[in-house]
Design an enzyme around this catalytic site. Structure first.
Site, PDB file in Angstrom:
ATOM      1  N   SER A  24      -1.999 -11.465  -0.956  1.00  0.00           N
ATOM      2  CA  SER A  24      -3.218 -12.004  -0.317  1.00  0.00           C
ATOM      3  C   SER A  24      -2.956 -13.387   0.281  1.00  0.00           C
ATOM      4  CB  SER A  24      -4.342 -12.139  -1.344  1.00  0.00           C
ATOM      5  OG  SER A  24      -4.773 -10.886  -1.764  1.00  0.00           O
ATOM      6  N   GLY A  95      -4.765  -3.071   5.440  1.00  0.00           N
ATOM      7  CA  GLY A  95      -6.162  -3.376   5.754  1.00  0.00           C
ATOM      8  C   GLY A  95      -6.359  -4.874   5.922  1.00  0.00           C
ATOM      9  N   GLN A 168     -11.715  -9.700   2.329  1.00  0.00           N
ATOM     10  CA  GLN A 168     -11.128  -9.529   3.669  1.00  0.00           C
ATOM     11  C   GLN A 168     -12.172  -9.836   4.735  1.00  0.00           C
ATOM     12  OE1 GLN A 168      -9.559  -5.548   3.639  1.00  0.00           O
ATOM     13  NE2 GLN A 168      -7.815  -6.118   2.373  1.00  0.00           N
ATOM     14  N   ASP A 314      -8.407  -4.540  -7.463  1.00  0.00           N
ATOM     15  CA  ASP A 314      -7.017  -4.064  -7.337  1.00  0.00           C
ATOM     16  C   ASP A 314      -6.387  -3.701  -8.684  1.00  0.00           C
ATOM     17  OD1 ASP A 314      -7.115  -4.289  -4.613  1.00  0.00           O
ATOM     18  OD2 ASP A 314      -6.112  -6.233  -4.544  1.00  0.00           O
ATOM     19  N   LYS A 341      -9.955   2.522  -0.358  1.00  0.00           N
ATOM     20  CA  LYS A 341      -8.721   1.720  -0.381  1.00  0.00           C
ATOM     21  C   LYS A 341      -7.609   2.546   0.288  1.00  0.00           C
ATOM     22  CE  LYS A 341     -10.369  -1.936  -2.300  1.00  0.00           C
ATOM     23  NZ  LYS A 341     -10.413  -3.182  -1.542  1.00  0.00           N
ATOM     24  N   ARG A 345      -8.968   5.952  -4.523  1.00  0.00           N
ATOM     25  CA  ARG A 345      -8.376   5.621  -5.832  1.00  0.00           C
ATOM     26  C   ARG A 345      -9.197   6.160  -7.002  1.00  0.00           C
ATOM     27  NH1 ARG A 345      -6.118  -0.497  -4.353  1.00  0.00           N
ATOM     28  NH2 ARG A 345      -4.267   0.276  -3.267  1.00  0.00           N
ATOM     29  N   ARG A 387      -0.491   1.203  -5.327  1.00  0.00           N
ATOM     30  CA  ARG A 387      -1.059   0.861  -6.644  1.00  0.00           C
ATOM     31  C   ARG A 387      -1.227   2.100  -7.533  1.00  0.00           C
ATOM     32  NH1 ARG A 387      -1.513  -4.473  -5.949  1.00  0.00           N
ATOM     33  NH2 ARG A 387      -2.541  -5.190  -4.051  1.00  0.00           N
TER      34      ARG A 387
HETATM   35  C1  S3P Z   1      -7.761  -8.439  -0.424  1.00  0.00           C
HETATM   36  C2  S3P Z   1      -9.034  -8.111  -0.766  1.00  0.00           C
HETATM   37  C3  S3P Z   1      -9.395  -6.839  -1.404  1.00  0.00           C
HETATM   38  C4  S3P Z   1      -8.184  -6.163  -2.013  1.00  0.00           C
HETATM   39  C5  S3P Z   1      -7.011  -6.156  -1.104  1.00  0.00           C
HETATM   40  C6  S3P Z   1      -6.624  -7.569  -0.690  1.00  0.00           C
HETATM   41  C7  S3P Z   1      -7.543  -9.733   0.239  1.00  0.00           C
HETATM   42  O1  S3P Z   1      -9.994  -5.989  -0.462  1.00  0.00           O
HETATM   43  O2  S3P Z   1      -8.494  -4.844  -2.402  1.00  0.00           O
HETATM   44  O3  S3P Z   1      -5.907  -5.566  -1.768  1.00  0.00           O
HETATM   45  O4  S3P Z   1      -6.394 -10.207   0.310  1.00  0.00           O
HETATM   46  O5  S3P Z   1      -8.529 -10.324   0.689  1.00  0.00           O
HETATM   47  P1  S3P Z   1     -11.541  -6.146  -0.080  1.00  0.00           P
HETATM   48  O6  S3P Z   1     -11.738  -7.554   0.283  1.00  0.00           O
HETATM   49  O7  S3P Z   1     -11.783  -5.238   1.069  1.00  0.00           O
HETATM   50  O8  S3P Z   1     -12.277  -5.722  -1.308  1.00  0.00           O
END
Ligand code: S3P
Length: 428
Positions: A24, A95, A168, A314, A341, A345, A387
């Site tokens: 992240s 994503g 995100q 996660d 995801k 999951r 994961r």
């Molecule tokens: C992440 C936020 C999460 C997480 C992803 C990384 C990030 O997703 O599941 O692996 O780095 O901001 P969401 O913000 O869509 O929940």
């Protein structure tokens, strides 16, 4: 290429290790480095394919990117205005790349296309399209899915309340807000990881937070950053959960991220009876880093719901994968986001637990998993989801007999050396 990995049962998890740099944080540092004029340098940058996708996009947007053999990455930022890419930007399986980069691209004076692999092309993008369009960008998509064609524009600020708790989405809008006119506010339904805010501050931007509203004034210039990326706490989670299911384990993980929005797993493991200590905690560019030591124990039934489910999103697959071996079992609610995801999951965990002979009840937003169960080795389907592959490599350690993980190569999305590192701390 399809790779299968065989996991034999283990007696114990012992020793110490470091995990690769946090995914992240690496994504965010790379994206902000692109729009911070000058050279940024990051040590221990996340080695997985997801962050490589971000680096490739940043390169295609006109920045020089150099990756050292020592895990460092140097980026020559040219922004806030980037160069129009010569071809579509490939976000691969990531994503984070597609959603967060969209915030920067929405403010650029050019149009460009973002594409992803089959899994990413199934994931919902309306959550960033809607607010970015409200700010003034135009985004064409395939009914809310990739490929996205973003026509950037001069953005104006908004006050936005995302319907789902998503770091995100929050980060995407803070990046767009930095490049917009006025003050952008994001009001979260539940707190999510705050690396976007901390990274923006580390690059010199000012933000305000009051309760669940984060605000950023547009037009602030960034300065380049030199930083060490802490070990990924979601990668550490696999080893901590492995240690938790063997009574004689003793595990130490060094240099790992301890940001409170990412360390809820430690509280859950403590509720499951583990003795968890944090040592040598220090702050680096706003992020807490330190050493975790874990000794297992016997605990109680654990319920994860609401805000906690969002913070643990996660780590839920691996927690569910070890739940049958715990004393009290586990119930997870409000985690419907798991369905969208890298794979579904919720169903992937249920199917693999059932293949191992576990009793599990899948509910609308989670599972009910009784404790004190005995599982057997099985054929595990990763669903090409890193994961899921790693979670069931851990469950397989306590099963009777061998397990085979199909399409195990997907661990390289976040943790290319996962199986080697696991072998180093497993005692048979
Ligand atoms: C992440 C936020 C999460 C997480 C992803 C990384 C990030 O997703 O599941 O692996 O780095 O901001 P969401 O913000 O869509 O929940």
């Amino acid at each position: 290429m399809e790779a299968t990995v065989v996991i034999r049962s283990a007696r114990n998890v012992l020793g110490s290790l470091r995990v690769p740099g946090d995914k992240s944080i690496s994504h965010r540092y790379a994206m902000l480095a692109a729009i911070a004029p000058g050279r940024s340098r990051f040590e221990n940058f996340a080695p997985g394919a997801d962050c490589s996708s971000t680096l490739e996009c940043v390169r295609s947007l006109g920045c020089k990117v150099e990756r050292g053999s020592d895990g460092s990455v140097e980026i020559d930022g040219i922004g806030p205005q980037l160069k129009a890419p010569a071809h579509a930007l490939d976000c691969g399986n990531s994503g984070s790349t597609m959603r967060m980069l969209s915030g920067i691209l929405a403010a650029q004076p050019f149009a460009c296309e973002l594409v992803g692999d089959a899994s990413l092309s199934r994931r919902p993008m309306k959550r960033v399209i809607e607010p970015l369009e409200k700010m003034g960008a135009r985004i064409d998509s395939s009914d809310g899915h990739a490929p996205l064609r973003i026509t950037g524009s001069k953005l104006h600020s908004i006050h936005y309340r995302p319907p789902v708790a998503s770091a995100q989405v929050k980060t995407c809008l803070l990046f767009a807000g930095l490049l917009a006119e006025g003050t952008t506010k994001v009001e979260e339904p539940h707190p999510t990881r705050d690396h976007g805010e901390l990274a923006l501050r580390a690059f010199g931007a000012e933000l305000e937070r009051s309760h669940n509203v984060v605000s950023i004034a547009g037009g602030q210039g960034l300065q380049p950053l030199q930083a060490y990326v802490p070990g990924d706490s979601s990668s550490a989670a696999f080893f901590l959960c492995a240690a938790a299911i063997f009574p004689e384990s003793n595990l130490v993980i060094d240099g790992v991220l301890l940001n409170p929005t990412r360390s809820a797993l430690l509280d859950v493991l403590a509720a499951m009876g583990c003795r968890v200590s944090m040592l040598r905690v220090e702050e680096q560019h706003g992020e807490l880093v330190g050493t975790i030591s874990l000794l297992p124990g016997k605990g109680r039934y654990v319920l994860i719901e609401g805000a906690l489910a969002a913070l643990l999103i996660d780590e839920l697959p691996v927690l569910a994968a070890i739940a049958p071996y715990t004393e009290g079992g586990l119930e997870v609610r409000d985690a419907g986001e798991l369905r969208v995801k890298e794979s579904d999951r919720l169903s992937a965990v249920t199917g693999n637990l059932q293949a191992m002979g576990a009793q599990v009840e899948q509910t609308e937003g989670g599972w009910r998993i009784p404790g004190k169960q005995k599982l057997h080795g099985a054929e595990i389907e990763s669903h090409h989801d890193h994961r899921i592959a790693m979670a069931f490599a851990i469950a397989a350690l306590r099963a009777e007999g061998e397990s085979v993980i199909h399409n195990a190569q997907c661990v390289a999305i976040s943790y290319p050396s996962f199986f080697e590192d696991l072998e180093r701390v497993v005692e048979r």
